[in-house]
Design an enzyme around this catalytic site. Sequence first.
Site, mmCIF file in Angstrom:
data_model
loop_
_atom_site.group_PDB
_atom_site.id
_atom_site.type_symbol
_atom_site.label_atom_id
_atom_site.label_comp_id
_atom_site.label_asym_id
_atom_site.label_seq_id
_atom_site.Cartn_x
_atom_site.Cartn_y
_atom_site.Cartn_z
ATOM 1 N N TYR A 17 40.624 63.835 40.425
ATOM 2 C CA TYR A 17 40.985 64.751 39.573
ATOM 3 C C TYR A 17 40.406 64.969 38.172
ATOM 4 O O TYR A 17 39.923 63.794 37.808
ATOM 5 C CB TYR A 17 42.477 64.486 39.050
ATOM 6 C CG TYR A 17 43.408 65.085 37.983
ATOM 7 C CD1 TYR A 17 43.840 66.413 38.478
ATOM 8 C CD2 TYR A 17 43.369 65.101 36.744
ATOM 9 C CE1 TYR A 17 44.594 67.246 37.435
ATOM 10 C CE2 TYR A 17 43.829 65.608 35.761
ATOM 11 C CZ TYR A 17 44.369 66.867 36.145
ATOM 12 O OH TYR A 17 44.954 67.615 35.226
ATOM 13 N N GLU A 25 41.134 72.607 34.284
ATOM 14 C CA GLU A 25 41.574 71.839 35.365
ATOM 15 C C GLU A 25 40.987 71.981 36.587
ATOM 16 O O GLU A 25 40.861 73.094 36.987
ATOM 17 C CB GLU A 25 43.168 71.840 35.565
ATOM 18 C CG GLU A 25 43.700 70.793 36.357
ATOM 19 C CD GLU A 25 45.113 70.812 36.694
ATOM 20 O OE1 GLU A 25 45.901 69.769 36.403
ATOM 21 O OE2 GLU A 25 45.726 72.026 37.254
#
Length: 386
Positions: A109, A197
């Site tokens: 992530y 993101e």
Amino acid sequence: MNIHEHQAKQILKKYGAVVPEGVFAFTVEELLEKAKSLKTEKYVLKAQIHAGGRGKAGGVKILNTIEELSSAAKELLGKNLITHQTGPKGREVKRLYVEVSSNISKEFYLSCLVDRASSKIAFISSDQGGMDIEEVARKTPNKIITTKVDFENEISDANCEKIIKIFNLNNQNKNDAIKLIKSIYKMFISTDASMVEINPLILTKENKVVCLDAKINFDDNGLFKHNEISNLRDLNEEDPTEIEASKHDLAYIKLDGSIGCMVNGAGLAMATMDIIKLHGEEPANFLDVGGGASKEKVSAAFKIILSDKNVKGILINIFGGIMKCDVLAQGVVDAAKETKIHVPLVVRLAGTNFEQGKKILNNSGLKIISASDLSDAAKKIVEEIR
């Protein structure tokens, strides 16, 4: 401003990030024709909506043949996709994206955003990719690291290494990850982005660091410098009343309650919504008309509130500073007469020219309920709609 995944990936690619090859289309026929150019063993079909959680909602499918792709695309296009971010109404899929499949070895992530508290850019990284980062933070907070960096022309190698440390990569993969961080940082600064993101960021079995999914938000206040980004705006993904509000430079967000709010100042607007909830009802919107709103702007705000069929009553809370109460009052009267108001209206005025404002309201011939203070206003509007 939000953009679609396929748009975000093209921007990242422009700045040097590695993304899977893919094509998007508005029709199944167009998608199948474009998909012929992709060299892949399997096709990854993705619904394009401004919301996360598409995979769990059936918006991402892995397909073996062009025939399977055709069948899945026909099923997905036009479907109402409901995720944890769309709300119960869901979002209609109006465009599709198909890309080549990836051989995933590891998932990570990675995100970055403006941290207003420190006036820095915060990079968030984790070795738990492909999951809701909120869930990771709740269950295993030690699996997430945050690295804050100053606004500079470039990000240093030292900061890049801090960001990717949790990935535990070998030297070659580490160099590729550092290049990726630098490309994201450059894009972030150059485009006035507010959030990027990548979830998941993957390491493939071919030892490539690839952005498998991507989301980018941009600062609305910087869009005037970036026409190429402004042109990516998809009005189909936005609430029609919010689009109308933006035309009048109004800060408006539609909510699910029954009491419409018109307030000047974001802080006062939040306080107004809080006190409505305190009295047992829910606000129908957030609406800040700003400190120097004109009569025309106030009138437009009033009409936008009344266009919401869920609104059973309206609370107007104005503290006159730059915004004069008599200007607001005249805007309210004009809009109420034009729209033939059919719901209770409570108005609380204080500050500059509030006496003149009250006089305009009292002489309007309209049924307008005056309130002495904010608590009194909330109490009265709640009583009126019950």
